[in-house]
Write a protein that holds these residues in place. Structure first.
Motif, PDB file in Angstrom:
ATOM      1  N   ALA A  73      17.003 -33.223 -10.106  1.00 16.82           N
ATOM      2  CA  ALA A  73      16.592 -32.009  -9.398  1.00 16.82           C
ATOM      3  C   ALA A  73      17.681 -31.557  -8.416  1.00 16.82           C
ATOM      4  N   ILE A  74      18.309 -32.513  -7.756  1.00 16.99           N
ATOM      5  CA  ILE A  74      19.347 -32.153  -6.780  1.00 16.99           C
ATOM      6  C   ILE A  74      20.535 -31.496  -7.475  1.00 16.99           C
ATOM      7  N   LEU A  75      20.865 -31.937  -8.681  1.00 10.71           N
ATOM      8  CA  LEU A  75      21.965 -31.320  -9.425  1.00 10.71           C
ATOM      9  C   LEU A  75      21.631 -29.881  -9.792  1.00 10.71           C
ATOM     10  N   LEU A  76      20.395 -29.642 -10.163  1.00  5.69           N
ATOM     11  CA  LEU A  76      19.966 -28.281 -10.472  1.00  5.69           C
ATOM     12  C   LEU A  76      20.031 -27.401  -9.222  1.00  5.69           C
ATOM     13  N   GLN A  77      19.614 -27.958  -8.092  1.00  7.26           N
ATOM     14  CA  GLN A  77      19.654 -27.205  -6.837  1.00  7.26           C
ATOM     15  C   GLN A  77      21.091 -26.884  -6.438  1.00  7.26           C
ATOM     16  N   VAL A 125      22.239 -24.048  -8.583  1.00 14.31           N
ATOM     17  CA  VAL A 125      21.713 -22.750  -8.148  1.00 14.31           C
ATOM     18  C   VAL A 125      22.549 -22.216  -6.981  1.00 14.31           C
ATOM     19  N   VAL A 126      22.810 -23.064  -6.005  1.00 15.89           N
ATOM     20  CA  VAL A 126      23.581 -22.645  -4.836  1.00 15.89           C
ATOM     21  C   VAL A 126      25.008 -22.279  -5.237  1.00 15.89           C
ATOM     22  N   LEU A 127      25.627 -23.083  -6.083  1.00 14.25           N
ATOM     23  CA  LEU A 127      26.992 -22.787  -6.516  1.00 14.25           C
ATOM     24  C   LEU A 127      27.050 -21.511  -7.350  1.00 14.25           C
ATOM     25  N   ILE A 138      25.106 -18.908  -6.991  1.00 13.40           N
ATOM     26  CA  ILE A 138      25.008 -17.816  -6.012  1.00 13.40           C
ATOM     27  C   ILE A 138      26.347 -17.628  -5.305  1.00 13.40           C
ATOM     28  N   CYS A 139      27.007 -18.726  -4.954  1.00  6.86           N
ATOM     29  CA  CYS A 139      28.316 -18.637  -4.301  1.00  6.86           C
ATOM     30  C   CYS A 139      29.351 -17.998  -5.225  1.00  6.86           C
ATOM     31  N   LEU A 140      29.329 -18.360  -6.491  1.00  4.22           N
ATOM     32  CA  LEU A 140      30.253 -17.774  -7.462  1.00  4.22           C
ATOM     33  C   LEU A 140      29.998 -16.278  -7.601  1.00  4.22           C
ATOM     34  N   LEU A 141      28.732 -15.899  -7.716  1.00  6.28           N
ATOM     35  CA  LEU A 141      28.376 -14.489  -7.819  1.00  6.28           C
ATOM     36  C   LEU A 141      28.841 -13.724  -6.585  1.00  6.28           C
ATOM     37  N   SER A 142      28.666 -14.329  -5.419  1.00  5.41           N
ATOM     38  CA  SER A 142      29.067 -13.645  -4.180  1.00  5.41           C
ATOM     39  C   SER A 142      30.583 -13.483  -4.096  1.00  5.41           C
ATOM     40  N   GLU A 143      31.331 -14.452  -4.581  1.00  2.32           N
ATOM     41  CA  GLU A 143      32.799 -14.323  -4.588  1.00  2.32           C
ATOM     42  C   GLU A 143      33.245 -13.220  -5.533  1.00  2.32           C
ATOM     43  N   ILE A 144      32.572 -13.098  -6.663  1.00  2.30           N
ATOM     44  CA  ILE A 144      32.888 -12.019  -7.606  1.00  2.30           C
ATOM     45  C   ILE A 144      32.599 -10.670  -6.968  1.00  2.30           C
ATOM     46  N   VAL A 145      31.440 -10.552  -6.313  1.00  2.00           N
ATOM     47  CA  VAL A 145      31.087  -9.305  -5.627  1.00  2.00           C
ATOM     48  C   VAL A 145      32.115  -9.006  -4.539  1.00  2.00           C
ATOM     49  N   LEU A 151      16.936 -12.991  -3.192  1.00  2.00           N
ATOM     50  CA  LEU A 151      16.293 -13.744  -4.271  1.00  2.00           C
ATOM     51  C   LEU A 151      15.061 -14.499  -3.778  1.00  2.00           C
ATOM     52  N   LEU A 152      15.134 -15.050  -2.569  1.00  2.00           N
ATOM     53  CA  LEU A 152      13.976 -15.745  -2.001  1.00  2.00           C
ATOM     54  C   LEU A 152      12.859 -14.762  -1.659  1.00  2.00           C
ATOM     55  N   ALA A 153      13.220 -13.629  -1.049  1.00  2.00           N
ATOM     56  CA  ALA A 153      12.216 -12.632  -0.668  1.00  2.00           C
ATOM     57  C   ALA A 153      11.538 -12.022  -1.893  1.00  2.00           C
ATOM     58  N   ALA A 154      12.302 -11.846  -2.966  1.00  2.00           N
ATOM     59  CA  ALA A 154      11.745 -11.262  -4.190  1.00  2.00           C
ATOM     60  C   ALA A 154      10.966 -12.281  -5.008  1.00  2.00           C
ATOM     61  N   GLY A 155      11.077 -13.549  -4.676  1.00  2.00           N
ATOM     62  CA  GLY A 155      10.360 -14.589  -5.406  1.00  2.00           C
ATOM     63  C   GLY A 155      11.067 -15.042  -6.668  1.00  2.00           C
ATOM     64  N   VAL A 156      12.304 -14.574  -6.882  1.00  2.00           N
ATOM     65  CA  VAL A 156      13.069 -15.003  -8.049  1.00  2.00           C
ATOM     66  C   VAL A 156      13.394 -16.489  -7.929  1.00  2.00           C
ATOM     67  N   ILE A 157      13.759 -16.893  -6.721  1.00  2.00           N
ATOM     68  CA  ILE A 157      14.011 -18.305  -6.422  1.00  2.00           C
ATOM     69  C   ILE A 157      12.935 -18.754  -5.441  1.00  2.00           C
ATOM     70  N   LYS A 158      12.325 -19.849  -5.719  1.00  2.00           N
ATOM     71  CA  LYS A 158      11.328 -20.422  -4.812  1.00  2.00           C
ATOM     72  C   LYS A 158      12.027 -21.390  -3.867  1.00  2.00           C
ATOM     73  N   VAL A 159      11.437 -21.585  -2.706  1.00  2.00           N
ATOM     74  CA  VAL A 159      12.025 -22.496  -1.719  1.00  2.00           C
ATOM     75  C   VAL A 159      12.199 -23.887  -2.316  1.00  2.00           C
ATOM     76  N   GLY A 160      11.274 -24.297  -3.148  1.00  2.00           N
ATOM     77  CA  GLY A 160      11.344 -25.610  -3.788  1.00  2.00           C
ATOM     78  C   GLY A 160      12.565 -25.779  -4.676  1.00  2.00           C
ATOM     79  N   HIS A 161      13.097 -24.653  -5.170  1.00  2.00           N
ATOM     80  CA  HIS A 161      14.274 -24.715  -6.037  1.00  2.00           C
ATOM     81  C   HIS A 161      15.529 -25.171  -5.291  1.00  2.00           C
ATOM     82  N   ILE A 162      15.531 -25.001  -3.966  1.00  2.00           N
ATOM     83  CA  ILE A 162      16.728 -25.354  -3.188  1.00  2.00           C
ATOM     84  C   ILE A 162      16.413 -26.232  -1.982  1.00  2.00           C
ATOM     85  N   ARG A 163      15.196 -26.706  -1.865  1.00  2.00           N
ATOM     86  CA  ARG A 163      14.761 -27.439  -0.669  1.00  2.00           C
ATOM     87  C   ARG A 163      15.612 -28.682  -0.378  1.00  2.00           C
TER      88      ARG A 163
END
Length: 127
Positions: free
Chosen positions: A2-6, A9-11, A13-20, A41-53
């Motif tokens: 689970a930690i690898l998946l989390q 997800v964070v990486l 998002i970081c990659l997407l932000s660097e591209i932007v 993504l958190l506010a829209a519910g696309v990512i749940k807090v549990g996905h990155i907790r």
């Protein structure tokens, strides 16, 4: 696993932000864009807090460790900073005070709005 998946997800998002950040016509830090994307993504519910907790808790627990490179970077340029240390300290102190004042003002405003909302909501229930 689970930690690898989390971390993934964070990486991602970081990659997407660097591209932007690279696509923008003006310089803007990718890390700030990443925080904005994560918030959306958190506010829209696309990512749940549990996905990155677990990843978030790990980073919060070890936050001081992540400031070491920044501190070392400042030490490398201390000779440059030495020439303008007084204005630098004044700016740090003033910006800290302004940040505290803005935070206190925001908290006071939110508390006032919550009190007004609760008062209105409570009055509707009595009627």
């Amino acid at each position: 696993m689970a930690i690898l998946l989390q971390i993934g997800v964070v990486l991602l998002i970081c990659l997407l932000s660097e591209i932007v950040s690279l696509l923008l016509p003006f310089p803007f830090p990718g890390s700030v864009i990443a925080m904005i994307i994560l918030f959306i993504l958190l506010a829209a519910g696309v990512i749940k807090v549990g996905h990155i907790r677990q990843k978030a808790e790990f980073m919060l627990k070890n936050m001081a460790f992540f400031f070491i490179p920044a501190g070392v970077g400042i030490m490398e340029y201390f000779d440059v900073l030495k020439s303008c240390i007084v204005p630098f300290i004044v700016i740090c102190v003033v910006s800290t005070i302004l940040t505290f004042a803005a935070t206190a003002g925001t908290v006071a405003l939110i508390m006032r709005l919550q009190h007004r909302y609760r008062g209105r909501k409570g009055g509707d229930q009595d009627a």
